[in-house]
Design an enzyme around this catalytic site. Structure first.
Site, short mmCIF file in Angstrom:
data_model
loop_
_atom_site.label_atom_id
_atom_site.label_comp_id
_atom_site.label_asym_id
_atom_site.label_seq_id
_atom_site.Cartn_x
_atom_site.Cartn_y
_atom_site.Cartn_z
CG ASP A 188 -1.73 1.23 1.38
OD1 ASP A 188 -2.64 1.40 0.56
OD2 ASP A 188 -1.48 2.05 2.29
CD GLU A 272 -4.52 1.12 -3.87
OE1 GLU A 272 -5.69 1.51 -3.92
OE2 GLU A 272 -3.68 1.56 -3.08
CB CYS A 325 -12.80 -6.31 7.59
SG CYS A 325 -12.10 -7.54 8.71
CB CYS A 328 -14.87 -10.95 8.26
SG CYS A 328 -15.41 -9.25 8.52
CB CYS A 345 -13.66 -5.63 11.69
SG CYS A 345 -14.98 -6.34 10.70
CB CYS A 348 -14.59 -10.52 12.21
SG CYS A 348 -13.21 -9.54 11.59
CG ASP A 355 -1.26 2.97 6.07
OD1 ASP A 355 -2.36 3.37 5.63
OD2 ASP A 355 -0.39 3.72 6.54
#
Ligand SMILES: [Zn+2]
Length: 402
Positions: A188, A272, A325, A328, A345, A348, A355
């Site tokens: 990232d 990305e 997340c 999950c 989250c 979960c 990051d």
């Protein structure tokens, strides 16, 4: 494999004059044909391609004899660059990139002073600490490593602070490949931190860079106070250019070392796809500097991946990597707020570093894309956070190394 070797160049006074002439003639040829192409299109919607320009240049040289004083390959390459700039422009327009500006005329003071010459009949040669360049003869170089392969071309550049460099592009370079590994990683890219990996490694920007950037602002301010055309202004301009170059060198060095390490350690790198269109929109300085380095970093990863048989998988920039997340799959839209660095989250209850979570998502999405492209490579999550890569590209393969 192709590889470029870059060295500092030390021309003598006479060679400096010849270099200045060549830069000037290349700029002239580029601008002359850019204008010609614009006019031809305006007048009768005609396109003059590279070959037509090249044929015309032969005639132009009979009228403007000073063009004959410089390297003919350099002038040809200026035409090729113009043609490539045209193709890039139309490709971006086709893609729907509205920020794509039309080609610009090259200005003496605002463009990089450089030209490219092509190898032909041993006109370029390296011997010891010297390089032979057409129309210049032998010039001293600061050779930090041996070059290998067959020379294709070389580019001579003069920086704004007055230093000269030569980049020698070679082909058939034998590369000592890194050993195959089964490690895969997601990255990232950020502004505050340069990058975060799916392994949880935080890669900070080089520390002294911030200091240099502050100095840059200071030197800029000093320059604006100097009287135009004065000797002191010229001195200050060179000082400022040196800071710029120092920043660029520090950045490049950092990116080279990081990309080499990541390529060495990983077989597959997912990241990305940062589009240029996205970059132009942002006018913030810090942001624009990181945009430029991301672009450079990704290009380094790509060519090093080619050298060492690694794979770079890009994922769609619209894929919401920071909001999902990674445990999950729950989508938390509140995370679009950049100030949230850590979150739990709601589904979960995993606690995420923003990051690292994004990097894991980038990795998972990259592997998903690779798996959906039939026959590229067999990948499977092995449950404990590691991934397995099957060399034969078969996801049911028994022989796997983790
Ligand atoms: Zn969750």
């Amino acid at each position: 494999m192709e590889k470029t070797f870059k060295f500092r160049l030390y021309p003598d006074k006479k060679q400096e004059i010849q270099l200045a002439k060549t830069f000037g003639c290349c700029r002239f040829v580029y601008n002359y044909y850019l204008n010609k192409r614009i006019e031809a299109y305006k007048e009768n919607k005609q396109t003059i391609n590279y070959y037509a320009c090249s044929a015309d240049l032969t005639n132009l040289k009979k009228q403007l004899l000073w063009l004959k004083e410089v390297d003919k390959f350099a002038l040809q390459n200026a035409l090729r660059d113009l043609d490539r700039a045209y193709s890039n422009f139309f490709r971006e327009i086709k893609k729907g990139n509205k920020n794509q500006g039309f080609l610009k005329f090259k200005k003496k003071h605002n463009s990089k002073q450089s030209y490219r010459t092509t190898w032909s009949n041993n006109n370029i040669e390296v011997n010891g600490n010297k390089i032979k360049i057409p129309k210049l003869g032998w010039i001293k170089i600061a050779k930090s490593r041996d070059i290998s392969g067959r020379i294709l071309n070389c580019t001579i550049t003069k920086t704004k602070s007055g230093k000269y460099f030569v980049s020698i592009c070679c082909t058939d370079v034998v590369i000592d490949k890194y050993e195959r590994t089964s490690k895969v990683i997601g990255i990232d890219l950020g502004i505050k931190r340069f990058a975060t990996t799916s392994d949880g490694e935080v890669i900070e920007n080089p520390k002294h860079l911030a200091k240099l950037e502050k100095r840059l602002t200071r030197e800029h301010r000093k320059l604006s106070k100097k009287q135009k055309g004065s000797k002191n202004r010229e001195k200050q301009r060179i000082k400022l250019a040196r800071v710029y170059e120092k920043i660029a060198n520090t950045r490049t060095d950092f990116l080279q070392k990081l990309s080499t390490r990541l390529i060495k350690e990983n077989q597959i790198i997912c990241l990305e796809d940062l589009s240029i269109a996205n970059m132009v929109k942002n006018r913030n300085l810090a942001k624009s500097i990181s945009d430029v380095s991301w672009d450079k970093f990704i290009r380094m990863l790509q060519y090093k991946a080619l050298w060492h048989d690694r794979l770079i998988q890009k994922i769609d920039k619209f894929y919401a990597s920071s909001q999902s997340c990674s445990a999950c799959g729950y989508k938390n839209t509140e995370i679009s707020n950049l100030s949230i660095r850590e979150w739990e989250c709601p589904q979960c209850h995993t606690i995420h570093d923003r990051d690292i979570n994004a990097a894991i998502n980038v990795l998972n999405e990259g592997l998903r894309l690779l798996n959906s492209t039939a026959g590229t490579v067999g990948l499977q999550a092995c449950g404990d956070g590691g991934y397995e890569v099957c060399e034969a590209g078969n996801s049911n393969c028994e022989v796997r190394s983790t």
